[in-house]
Design an enzyme around this catalytic site. Sequence first.
Site, mmCIF file in Angstrom:
data_model
loop_
_atom_site.group_PDB
_atom_site.id
_atom_site.type_symbol
_atom_site.label_atom_id
_atom_site.label_comp_id
_atom_site.label_asym_id
_atom_site.label_seq_id
_atom_site.Cartn_x
_atom_site.Cartn_y
_atom_site.Cartn_z
ATOM 1 N N SER A 1 -24.575 3.928 -78.835
ATOM 2 C CA SER A 1 -25.576 4.514 -77.933
ATOM 3 C C SER A 1 -26.263 5.626 -78.701
ATOM 4 O O SER A 1 -25.722 6.134 -79.697
ATOM 5 C CB SER A 1 -24.864 5.105 -76.706
ATOM 6 O OG SER A 1 -25.739 5.944 -75.973
ATOM 7 N N TYR B 1 -17.912 9.639 -72.607
ATOM 8 C CA TYR B 1 -18.862 8.655 -73.158
ATOM 9 C C TYR B 1 -19.359 9.097 -74.532
ATOM 10 O O TYR B 1 -19.377 8.313 -75.492
ATOM 11 C CB TYR B 1 -20.021 8.506 -72.169
ATOM 12 C CG TYR B 1 -20.970 7.367 -72.446
ATOM 13 C CD1 TYR B 1 -20.709 6.085 -71.978
ATOM 14 C CD2 TYR B 1 -22.147 7.572 -73.159
ATOM 15 C CE1 TYR B 1 -21.594 5.032 -72.217
ATOM 16 C CE2 TYR B 1 -23.033 6.534 -73.405
ATOM 17 C CZ TYR B 1 -22.753 5.271 -72.927
ATOM 18 O OH TYR B 1 -23.633 4.236 -73.169
HETATM 19 P P1 NAD Z 1 -23.600 -3.241 -67.744
HETATM 20 O O1 NAD Z 1 -22.840 -2.490 -66.707
HETATM 21 O O2 NAD Z 1 -24.816 -4.014 -67.372
HETATM 22 O O3 NAD Z 1 -22.635 -4.230 -68.536
HETATM 23 C C1 NAD Z 1 -21.345 -3.854 -68.927
HETATM 24 C C2 NAD Z 1 -20.565 -5.111 -69.247
HETATM 25 O O4 NAD Z 1 -19.233 -4.717 -69.624
HETATM 26 C C3 NAD Z 1 -20.420 -6.044 -68.035
HETATM 27 O O5 NAD Z 1 -20.419 -7.374 -68.490
HETATM 28 C C4 NAD Z 1 -19.032 -5.660 -67.499
HETATM 29 O O6 NAD Z 1 -18.422 -6.703 -66.742
HETATM 30 C C5 NAD Z 1 -18.308 -5.410 -68.797
HETATM 31 N N1 NAD Z 1 -17.096 -4.620 -68.648
HETATM 32 C C6 NAD Z 1 -16.939 -3.409 -68.073
HETATM 33 N N2 NAD Z 1 -15.650 -3.049 -68.120
HETATM 34 C C7 NAD Z 1 -14.980 -4.047 -68.742
HETATM 35 C C8 NAD Z 1 -13.631 -4.264 -69.095
HETATM 36 N N3 NAD Z 1 -12.670 -3.375 -68.794
HETATM 37 N N4 NAD Z 1 -13.298 -5.414 -69.721
HETATM 38 C C9 NAD Z 1 -14.251 -6.359 -70.000
HETATM 39 N N5 NAD Z 1 -15.553 -6.193 -69.695
HETATM 40 C C10 NAD Z 1 -15.900 -5.046 -69.070
HETATM 41 O O7 NAD Z 1 -23.936 -2.131 -68.845
HETATM 42 P P2 NAD Z 1 -24.907 -2.125 -70.103
HETATM 43 O O8 NAD Z 1 -25.886 -1.046 -69.877
HETATM 44 O O9 NAD Z 1 -25.374 -3.490 -70.444
HETATM 45 O O10 NAD Z 1 -23.903 -1.595 -71.222
HETATM 46 C C11 NAD Z 1 -23.466 -2.377 -72.301
HETATM 47 C C12 NAD Z 1 -23.130 -1.453 -73.453
HETATM 48 O O11 NAD Z 1 -24.322 -0.779 -73.865
HETATM 49 C C13 NAD Z 1 -22.119 -0.363 -73.098
HETATM 50 O O12 NAD Z 1 -21.237 -0.178 -74.179
HETATM 51 C C14 NAD Z 1 -22.998 0.847 -72.903
HETATM 52 O O13 NAD Z 1 -22.320 2.037 -73.164
HETATM 53 C C15 NAD Z 1 -24.066 0.597 -73.944
HETATM 54 N N6 NAD Z 1 -25.307 1.342 -73.722
HETATM 55 C C16 NAD Z 1 -26.036 1.185 -72.588
HETATM 56 C C17 NAD Z 1 -27.201 1.906 -72.435
HETATM 57 C C18 NAD Z 1 -28.078 1.776 -71.230
HETATM 58 O O14 NAD Z 1 -29.022 2.549 -71.098
HETATM 59 N N7 NAD Z 1 -27.845 0.828 -70.341
HETATM 60 C C19 NAD Z 1 -27.614 2.795 -73.432
HETATM 61 C C20 NAD Z 1 -26.840 2.928 -74.571
HETATM 62 C C21 NAD Z 1 -25.689 2.192 -74.709
#
Ligand code: NAD
Length: 256
Positions: free
Chosen positions: A138, A151
């Site tokens: 991130s 985080y």
């Molecule tokens: P999201 O909530 O849409 O997806 C998260 C995914 O992780 C889902 O498929 C969920 O089922 C899965 N998950 C959660 N806990 C789990 C567990 N214990 N075991 C297995 N699967 C699990 O979120 P996202 O925004 O797509 O995030 C994905 C990644 O991107 C994360 O690591 C997040 O930190 C990172 N990220 C997101 C953003 C943003 O703005 N959305 C920004 C930077 C980084």
Amino acid sequence: MLKGKTALVTGSTSGIGLGIAKALARQGANLVLNGFGDVEGPQAEVRALGAQVAYHGADMSKPAEIEAMMKFAADKFGRVDILVNNAGIQHVANIEDFPTDKWDAIIAINLSSAFHATRVALPAMKAANWGRIINVASVHGLVASTQKSAYVAAKHGLVGLTKVTALENATTGVTCNAICPGWVLTPLVQKQVDAKAAANGWTNDQAKAALLGEKEPSLQFTTPDELGELAVFFCSPAGNNVRGVAWNMDGGWAAQ
Ligand code: NAD
């Protein structure tokens, strides 16, 4: 480009993970999906792109389940060539109010899971002298924000793990890099938008504009498709010597 390769993307039933899985599928890779919630819809979406798809429901906070998932993928497709450590959760609170169980869960899912999946994936990648490990960190792996202690700690840790993984394999065909998104409008961020709207009496659009305005100079969300194309680049021949980078796609957030 990735025909015959197998990619395992953790947390790929939603958001960024699903976007990356689809981008890799478009390049011809077989996909192993993982994550909670609706698991049939995402599999159908990826299969519709022509990929062979398997699913494993490992809880990424549990090392034994991660090991079982990696073995399942190898049994199914022979080997995991591309590992995308993407699963992640968020919790927002000041340190003194931060629930200790949330701290433990965020460190386990957002950081330790990548170590466990990587340590199991590496031997087969090294034996084949080709592999790609992509850690979805991130912009919070590069800079901090208040109320996100677990985080930010996990994502800075993940950037560190990325560099060590890259260095330990630097003379091989196995690369490891991190992707550092800014705001992406997924369920993880929609929860933060909803909280902002509720706290200030704003509409959804007003809350989104405020969220972007605080941090992201482009005032635009990055999309899962754009992040998927960055993952494709890391997997391409042009990415052969890209090692240990933490590549932000953040609308200028970290440039400030
Ligand atoms: P999201 O909530 O849409 O997806 C998260 C995914 O992780 C889902 O498929 C969920 O089922 C899965 N998950 C959660 N806990 C789990 C567990 N214990 N075991 C297995 N699967 C699990 O979120 P996202 O925004 O797509 O995030 C994905 C990644 O991107 C994360 O690591 C997040 O930190 C990172 N990220 C997101 C953003 C943003 O703005 N959305 C920004 C930077 C980084």
